[in-house]
Write a protein that holds these residues in place. Structure first.
Motif, PDB file in Angstrom:
ATOM      1  N   ALA A   1     -25.278 -28.340   0.793  1.00 13.45           N
ATOM      2  CA  ALA A   1     -26.053 -27.547  -0.157  1.00 13.45           C
ATOM      3  C   ALA A   1     -26.055 -26.097   0.316  1.00 13.45           C
ATOM      4  O   ALA A   1     -25.800 -25.801   1.487  1.00 13.45           O
ATOM      5  CB  ALA A   1     -27.480 -28.075  -0.264  1.00 13.45           C
ATOM      6  N   ALA A   2     -26.360 -25.173  -0.590  1.00 17.40           N
ATOM      7  CA  ALA A   2     -26.287 -23.749  -0.279  1.00 17.40           C
ATOM      8  C   ALA A   2     -27.289 -23.324   0.791  1.00 17.40           C
ATOM      9  O   ALA A   2     -27.095 -22.298   1.450  1.00 17.40           O
ATOM     10  CB  ALA A   2     -26.497 -22.925  -1.548  1.00 17.40           C
ATOM     11  N   ASP A   3     -28.356 -24.110   0.998  1.00 18.10           N
ATOM     12  CA  ASP A   3     -29.346 -23.744   2.011  1.00 18.10           C
ATOM     13  C   ASP A   3     -28.983 -24.261   3.404  1.00 18.10           C
ATOM     14  O   ASP A   3     -29.757 -24.109   4.350  1.00 18.10           O
ATOM     15  CB  ASP A   3     -30.731 -24.242   1.610  1.00 18.10           C
ATOM     16  N   GLY A   4     -27.811 -24.893   3.538  1.00 16.87           N
ATOM     17  CA  GLY A   4     -27.368 -25.391   4.833  1.00 16.87           C
ATOM     18  C   GLY A   4     -27.676 -26.848   5.086  1.00 16.87           C
ATOM     19  O   GLY A   4     -27.204 -27.421   6.074  1.00 16.87           O
TER      20      GLY A   4
ATOM     21  N   VAL B   1     -26.427 -20.571   8.246  1.00 15.24           N
ATOM     22  CA  VAL B   1     -26.350 -19.726   7.056  1.00 15.24           C
ATOM     23  C   VAL B   1     -26.496 -18.267   7.470  1.00 15.24           C
ATOM     24  O   VAL B   1     -27.477 -17.889   8.104  1.00 15.24           O
ATOM     25  CB  VAL B   1     -27.453 -20.086   6.048  1.00 15.24           C
ATOM     26  N   ALA B   2     -25.497 -17.457   7.113  1.00 17.01           N
ATOM     27  CA  ALA B   2     -25.540 -16.023   7.421  1.00 17.01           C
ATOM     28  C   ALA B   2     -24.867 -15.258   6.291  1.00 17.01           C
ATOM     29  O   ALA B   2     -23.666 -15.436   6.037  1.00 17.01           O
ATOM     30  CB  ALA B   2     -24.839 -15.731   8.743  1.00 17.01           C
ATOM     31  N   ASP B   3     -25.644 -14.413   5.595  1.00 16.16           N
ATOM     32  CA  ASP B   3     -25.102 -13.630   4.464  1.00 16.16           C
ATOM     33  C   ASP B   3     -24.399 -14.530   3.457  1.00 16.16           C
ATOM     34  O   ASP B   3     -23.298 -14.226   2.972  1.00 16.16           O
ATOM     35  CB  ASP B   3     -24.126 -12.559   4.976  1.00 16.16           C
ATOM     36  N   ASP B   4     -25.022 -15.665   3.148  1.00 15.74           N
ATOM     37  CA  ASP B   4     -24.518 -16.641   2.180  1.00 15.74           C
ATOM     38  C   ASP B   4     -23.277 -17.399   2.651  1.00 15.74           C
ATOM     39  O   ASP B   4     -22.729 -18.214   1.897  1.00 15.74           O
ATOM     40  CB  ASP B   4     -24.221 -15.985   0.827  1.00 15.74           C
ATOM     41  N   THR B   5     -22.818 -17.149   3.860  1.00 19.81           N
ATOM     42  CA  THR B   5     -21.702 -17.912   4.412  1.00 19.81           C
ATOM     43  C   THR B   5     -22.244 -19.113   5.181  1.00 19.81           C
ATOM     44  O   THR B   5     -23.182 -18.986   5.964  1.00 19.81           O
ATOM     45  CB  THR B   5     -20.848 -17.046   5.353  1.00 19.81           C
ATOM     46  N   LEU B   6     -21.655 -20.269   4.950  1.00 22.77           N
ATOM     47  CA  LEU B   6     -22.056 -21.492   5.638  1.00 22.77           C
ATOM     48  C   LEU B   6     -21.021 -21.841   6.709  1.00 22.77           C
ATOM     49  O   LEU B   6     -19.812 -21.813   6.442  1.00 22.77           O
ATOM     50  CB  LEU B   6     -22.160 -22.664   4.653  1.00 22.77           C
TER      51      LEU B   6
ATOM     52  N   GLU C   1     -17.542 -19.975   1.868  1.00 23.90           N
ATOM     53  CA  GLU C   1     -18.035 -18.714   1.343  1.00 23.90           C
ATOM     54  C   GLU C   1     -18.252 -18.814  -0.155  1.00 23.90           C
ATOM     55  O   GLU C   1     -17.553 -19.559  -0.849  1.00 23.90           O
ATOM     56  CB  GLU C   1     -17.038 -17.591   1.659  1.00 23.90           C
ATOM     57  N   PRO C   2     -19.219 -18.048  -0.684  1.00 21.90           N
ATOM     58  CA  PRO C   2     -19.494 -18.095  -2.124  1.00 21.90           C
ATOM     59  C   PRO C   2     -18.353 -17.498  -2.941  1.00 21.90           C
ATOM     60  O   PRO C   2     -17.704 -16.550  -2.515  1.00 21.90           O
ATOM     61  CB  PRO C   2     -20.780 -17.274  -2.261  1.00 21.90           C
ATOM     62  N   THR C   3     -18.121 -18.096  -4.095  1.00 22.35           N
ATOM     63  CA  THR C   3     -17.055 -17.631  -4.984  1.00 22.35           C
ATOM     64  C   THR C   3     -17.596 -17.045  -6.276  1.00 22.35           C
ATOM     65  O   THR C   3     -16.879 -16.357  -6.988  1.00 22.35           O
ATOM     66  CB  THR C   3     -16.114 -18.781  -5.358  1.00 22.35           C
ATOM     67  N   GLY C   4     -18.834 -17.373  -6.594  1.00 24.42           N
ATOM     68  CA  GLY C   4     -19.400 -16.922  -7.860  1.00 24.42           C
ATOM     69  C   GLY C   4     -19.082 -17.864  -9.004  1.00 24.42           C
ATOM     70  O   GLY C   4     -19.566 -17.707 -10.110  1.00 24.42           O
ATOM     71  N   THR C   5     -18.251 -18.881  -8.724  1.00 26.46           N
ATOM     72  CA  THR C   5     -17.875 -19.860  -9.749  1.00 26.46           C
ATOM     73  C   THR C   5     -18.316 -21.232  -9.305  1.00 26.46           C
ATOM     74  O   THR C   5     -17.951 -21.668  -8.206  1.00 26.46           O
ATOM     75  CB  THR C   5     -16.357 -19.887  -9.975  1.00 26.46           C
TER      76      THR C   5
END
Length: 251
Positions: free
Chosen positions: A43-46, A135-140, A197-201
């Motif tokens: 999940a995005a929160d780690g 989690v650091a700057d949205d990078t997992l 890393e986030p892709t926005g998609t």
């Protein structure tokens, strides 16, 4: 693919209720059917959902009887779920000490299902692992508990959250895509590191099989791993699960 290896003690224990003293063949996954898998869904929160999938061949009477009795034995299911949760808590405690981050395990569940043909039974054990990824700057970034000598005995799969993609994986995965990596059974994962890393998609998701699940109940389960670091503690942990189930079935 035969369902054997590190998690085999648990698999044996799951069928022992109706097979004490009887031979029960290991499950075999057909190429077009369910496969023994250990999956980490991030999940995005780690946090992550960790799911262990056990596969049974129900084409013979002994396996069918064993599977049905496990499905009807709520005590055995509850003890399996509790021991799996408690042992995974121990793994999280060790990994937290290693990384310096707070990690915990909660929401354990067990579920049983069959394929439409009725020839294959599927048992899944799952827990929520809080704090698995840094989690650091949205990078997992995922390392422990898998980096310390984890060698999966079944297919090991890590999936990215919606909107994330795999940026780097060490060691290189046997199969990979934008949103997941897959390692074959027997892959040595020493030094494991996965960066997402986030892709926005939003990432595509799969529709899970609907099953009846027994969920976790509060417990004061211990976290002693006998001093074994990282994910290597799971082998000893699941041996304890097996022993507990044997005791339940013989009552």
């Amino acid at each position: 693919m035969a369902d054997t290896g590190t998690f085999q003690p648990l698999l044996a224990a799951l069928v022992v209720c109706s097979a004490v003293g009887a031979g029960v063949a290991p499950a075999v996954a057909q190429s077009d059917g369910p496969t023994p898998t250990f999956e980490v869904a991030l999940a995005a929160d780690g946090s992550a959902e960790l799911t262990l999938t056990l596969v049974y061949d129900l084409t013979t009477g002994s396996e069918r009887q064993a599977f049905d009795e496990l499905r009807n034995n709520e005590t055995a299911q509850a003890e399996t779920r509790a021991r799996f949760r408690d042992r995974m808590r121990a793994v999280a405690a060790d990994a937290g000490n290693e990384t310096g981050r707070e990690m915990s395990v909660e929401d354990a569940a067990i579920s049983l299902a069959e394929t439409e043909s009725g020839d294959v039974g599927i048992v899944t054990l799952s827990v929520t692992y809080v704090g698995l990824a840094a989690v650091a700057d949205d990078t997992l970034t995922v390392t422990e508990p898998f980096a310390s000598g984890f060698e999966p005995d079944r297919r090991f799969v890590v999936t990215a959250p919606d909107g994330y993609a795999v940026a780097a994986a060490t060691p290189a995965a046997d199969t990979s895509g934008d949103a997941r990596v897959v390692y074959d059974a027997g892959t040595h994962l020493s030094g494991f590191e996965l960066v997402l890393e986030p892709t926005g998609t939003p990432s595509p998701t799969e529709t899970p099989v609907k099953t009846m699940a027994n969920t976790d109940e509060p417990s004061d389960g211990g976290t002693d791993t006998g001093g074994q670091p990282g994910f290597g503690a799971v082998a000893a942990a699941l041996a304890l699960v097996a022993a507990a189930l044997v005791a339940v079935c013989r009552r």
